[in-house]
Motif scaffolding. Structure first.
Motif, PDB file in Angstrom:
ATOM      1  N   UNK A  41      -2.041   3.209  11.456  1.00  0.00           N
ATOM      2  CA  UNK A  41      -3.364   3.825  11.617  1.00  0.00           C
ATOM      3  C   UNK A  41      -4.353   3.247  10.608  1.00  0.00           C
ATOM      4  N   UNK A  42      -3.849   2.949   9.412  1.00  0.00           N
ATOM      5  CA  UNK A  42      -4.673   2.339   8.374  1.00  0.00           C
ATOM      6  C   UNK A  42      -3.868   1.195   7.765  1.00  0.00           C
ATOM      7  N   UNK A  43      -4.520   0.054   7.564  1.00  0.00           N
ATOM      8  CA  UNK A  43      -3.881  -1.074   6.878  1.00  0.00           C
ATOM      9  C   UNK A  43      -4.617  -1.307   5.582  1.00  0.00           C
ATOM     10  N   UNK A  44      -3.848  -1.373   4.500  1.00  0.00           N
ATOM     11  CA  UNK A  44      -4.421  -1.587   3.185  1.00  0.00           C
ATOM     12  C   UNK A  44      -3.978  -2.946   2.642  1.00  0.00           C
ATOM     13  N   UNK A  45      -4.883  -3.612   1.949  1.00  0.00           N
ATOM     14  CA  UNK A  45      -4.530  -4.849   1.257  1.00  0.00           C
ATOM     15  C   UNK A  45      -5.025  -4.798  -0.175  1.00  0.00           C
ATOM     16  N   UNK A  46      -4.191  -5.228  -1.103  1.00  0.00           N
ATOM     17  CA  UNK A  46      -4.729  -5.623  -2.389  1.00  0.00           C
ATOM     18  C   UNK A  46      -5.251  -7.038  -2.176  1.00  0.00           C
TER      19      UNK A  46
ATOM     20  N   UNK B 130       4.919  11.254  16.003  1.00  0.00           N
ATOM     21  CA  UNK B 130       5.591  12.377  16.670  1.00  0.00           C
ATOM     22  C   UNK B 130       5.259  13.701  15.978  1.00  0.00           C
ATOM     23  N   UNK B 131       4.862  13.616  14.697  1.00  0.00           N
ATOM     24  CA  UNK B 131       4.572  14.826  13.931  1.00  0.00           C
ATOM     25  C   UNK B 131       3.082  14.991  13.644  1.00  0.00           C
ATOM     26  N   UNK B 132       2.257  14.137  14.239  1.00  0.00           N
ATOM     27  CA  UNK B 132       0.808  14.219  13.980  1.00  0.00           C
ATOM     28  C   UNK B 132       0.419  13.669  12.624  1.00  0.00           C
ATOM     29  N   UNK B 133       1.331  12.908  12.000  1.00  0.00           N
ATOM     30  CA  UNK B 133       1.038  12.326  10.686  1.00  0.00           C
ATOM     31  C   UNK B 133       0.411  10.942  10.846  1.00  0.00           C
ATOM     32  N   UNK B 134      -0.082  10.412   9.738  1.00  0.00           N
ATOM     33  CA  UNK B 134      -0.833   9.151   9.733  1.00  0.00           C
ATOM     34  C   UNK B 134       0.017   8.078   9.073  1.00  0.00           C
ATOM     35  N   UNK B 135       0.108   6.911   9.730  1.00  0.00           N
ATOM     36  CA  UNK B 135       0.863   5.809   9.124  1.00  0.00           C
ATOM     37  C   UNK B 135      -0.089   4.854   8.408  1.00  0.00           C
ATOM     38  N   UNK B 136       0.076   4.794   7.075  1.00  0.00           N
ATOM     39  CA  UNK B 136      -0.680   3.863   6.241  1.00  0.00           C
ATOM     40  C   UNK B 136       0.257   2.716   5.884  1.00  0.00           C
ATOM     41  N   UNK B 137      -0.137   1.488   6.185  1.00  0.00           N
ATOM     42  CA  UNK B 137       0.704   0.343   5.837  1.00  0.00           C
ATOM     43  C   UNK B 137       0.027  -0.483   4.755  1.00  0.00           C
ATOM     44  N   UNK B 138       0.697  -0.591   3.608  1.00  0.00           N
ATOM     45  CA  UNK B 138       0.258  -1.517   2.562  1.00  0.00           C
ATOM     46  C   UNK B 138       0.809  -2.887   2.949  1.00  0.00           C
ATOM     47  N   UNK B 139      -0.077  -3.735   3.477  1.00  0.00           N
ATOM     48  CA  UNK B 139       0.324  -5.021   4.052  1.00  0.00           C
ATOM     49  C   UNK B 139       0.036  -6.172   3.088  1.00  0.00           C
ATOM     50  N   UNK B 140      -0.102  -5.848   1.804  1.00  0.00           N
ATOM     51  CA  UNK B 140      -0.455  -6.864   0.808  1.00  0.00           C
ATOM     52  C   UNK B 140       0.485  -8.065   0.849  1.00  0.00           C
ATOM     53  N   UNK B 141       1.808  -7.818   0.985  1.00  0.00           N
ATOM     54  CA  UNK B 141       2.794  -8.908   0.993  1.00  0.00           C
ATOM     55  C   UNK B 141       2.877  -9.594   2.356  1.00  0.00           C
TER      56      UNK B 141
END
Ligand SMILES: *Cc1c(COP(=O)(O)O)cnc(C)c1O
Length: 421
Positions: A222-227, A197-208
């Motif tokens: 928008x971006x999914x990160x994994x360790x 809604x604010x033009x921001x980016x959702x980064x999800x740390x999905x390691x767990x």
């Protein structure tokens, strides 16, 4: 078997043939993830009979011996990444490319590999260069990366639950779910709506919440990160970071910048990673199922104390169990978010710090160590590695051992600590 109809571009002696175009990476496939994890890289297999992939350790790669096939750097496009025409290992290597090829269908978006989870996160903040980052708790190391970004850019760090109007275009909402160290889940769709809604980016740390348990893209990440060090690797023997994104051009941008950050994954680690991805689905399901059963048992022991009278050893030692599976009031969004299971990490709040310090030494099967995601169960008195955490907290990473053995080991530990104190 081949997931696409591309001919392999190898010569008869199995060496890359640079006179033919590289097969494109990342064929979409209709196979189940457990099949994809075994076969998505079949096209890379050279015309040699090996079933297991070769180990490549070269840092540099011979150019074509055909002068007419040589393309000077100024004329070559950097994308798609070559599957066979590797140049120098800070750009691409055969086995990291193979890992990325496997990750695309598993993560449902193109992926880039890094030398560790935090190396990937740092690369992401370099690429996005947000002016504000909204973040809460979670893995302490990720805050270290965010603080580095603040040091370099003067970016502002906001609480995750800041008012929506505090964030704007190009800012990052950094959501870790399930969250370290408790294994409790946060609502991805809610934060996606707020960020977008604010033009921001959702980064999800999905390691767990590795593939098989959740796909944050479905809820709007928008971006999914994994360790990858954790579940993707799964054997406590490598460091690995992964970024995946469905935004046009972003993977190419990340890959181009990785060349200059130099935080690439090593070839031997990539080989271990590829070997691990083959069994990802069955490992993670068993680990998550084990965790849910252990949490159910522990929670039951606490609930069953009649009239507040502490009878069981669990009840004498444990004050609280924390895990996504216990978020009964959140199931309307949590079940769709984690259709495959609630994650293999949970936390126990013991009654005293002294009990939390002593409990790990009373277990036979759970190693007392940090990290998580391996096939072996771990317990950590979390105060050992996190300066911000309640000193009564134990984090448990459940492995693939048999549930009853793990339950009995914990039960013996609780009895021993209850007698000691
Ligand atoms: C371990 C971990 C990281 C960091 O990953 P490394 O591979 O150790 O760099 C980031 N986020 C979470 C949730 C983690 O558990």
């Amino acid at each position: 078997m081949s997931l696409s109809n591309n001919d392999t571009t190898t010569t008869q002696n199995g060496l890359p043939d640079r006179t033919k175009p590289s097969p494109p990476l990342s064929q979409p496939s209709s196979y189940h993830p457990s099949t994809t994890a075994i076969h998505a890289d079949d096209d890379l297999n050279p015309t040699i009979p090996d079933i297991a992939p070769p180990i490549h350790i070269s840092s540099t790669f011979r150019y074509s011996s055909d002068p007419t096939a040589l393309i000077p750097a100024k004329d070559s496009s950097t994308n798609p990444i070559p599957t066979d025409a590797h140049i120098y290992s800070r750009l691409t290597t055969p086995t990291t490319t193979r890992a990325e090829l496997l990750l695309h269908p598993l993560l449902h978006s193109p992926a880039v590999c890094y030398s560790s989870g935090l190396a990937g996160l740092h690369a992401l903040y370099c690429f996005l260069n947000p002016r504000r980052i909204a973040i809460t708790g979670g893995y302490h190391g990720s805050h270290g990366v965010v603080n580095l970004h603040r040091k370099l850019t003067g970016a502002t760090i906001l609480p995750l639950d800041c008012p929506a109007h505090d964030i704007g275009e190009g800012d990052v909402v950094h959501l870790e779910t399930p969250i370290n160290p408790t294994g409790e889940a946060l609502n991805i769709a809610l934060h996606a709506a707020k960020a977008h809604a604010r033009g921001a980016i959702l980064v999800v740390d999905s390691t767990f919440g590795p593939p098989g348990l959740q796909d944050p893209f479905v809820q709007g990440a928008d971006v999914v990160m994994h360790s990858g060090t954790k579940y993707l690797g799964g054997h406590s023997d490598l460091l690995w970071g992964v970024l995946a994104t469905n935004k046009p051009g972003w993977v190419e941008g990340l890959r181009a910048e990785r060349t200059y950050l130099g935080n690439v994954m090593g070839g031997l680690e990539a080989w271990l990673g590829v070997r691990s991805l083959r069994t990802l689905e069955i490992r993670v399901r068993r680990q998550s199922d084990n965790a849910v059963q252990l949490v159910e048992w522990l929670d039951g022991e606490l609930q069953n104390d009649p009239n507040g009278v502490v009878s069981s050893a669990v009840g004498k030692v444990v004050a609280q169990v924390k895990h996504a599976s216990l978020q009964t009031q959140d199931m309307h969004w949590l079940r769709p978010q984690m259709p495959g299971g609630f994650g293999p990490v949970f936390a126990l709040m013991l009654k005293t710090e002294q009990m939390a310090r002593h409990f790990p030494s009373n277990l036979q099967l759970f190693h007392h160590a940090t990290s998580l995601g391996g096939v072996e169960s771990l317990v950590e008195w979390r105060a050992m590695s996190d300066t911000t955490v309640d000193t009564r907290l134990l984090r448990i990473s459940v492995g693939i051992e048999h549930f009853e053995d793990l339950r009995d080991d914990l039960a013996n530990g609780f009895r021993a600590v209850a007698e000691e104190h």
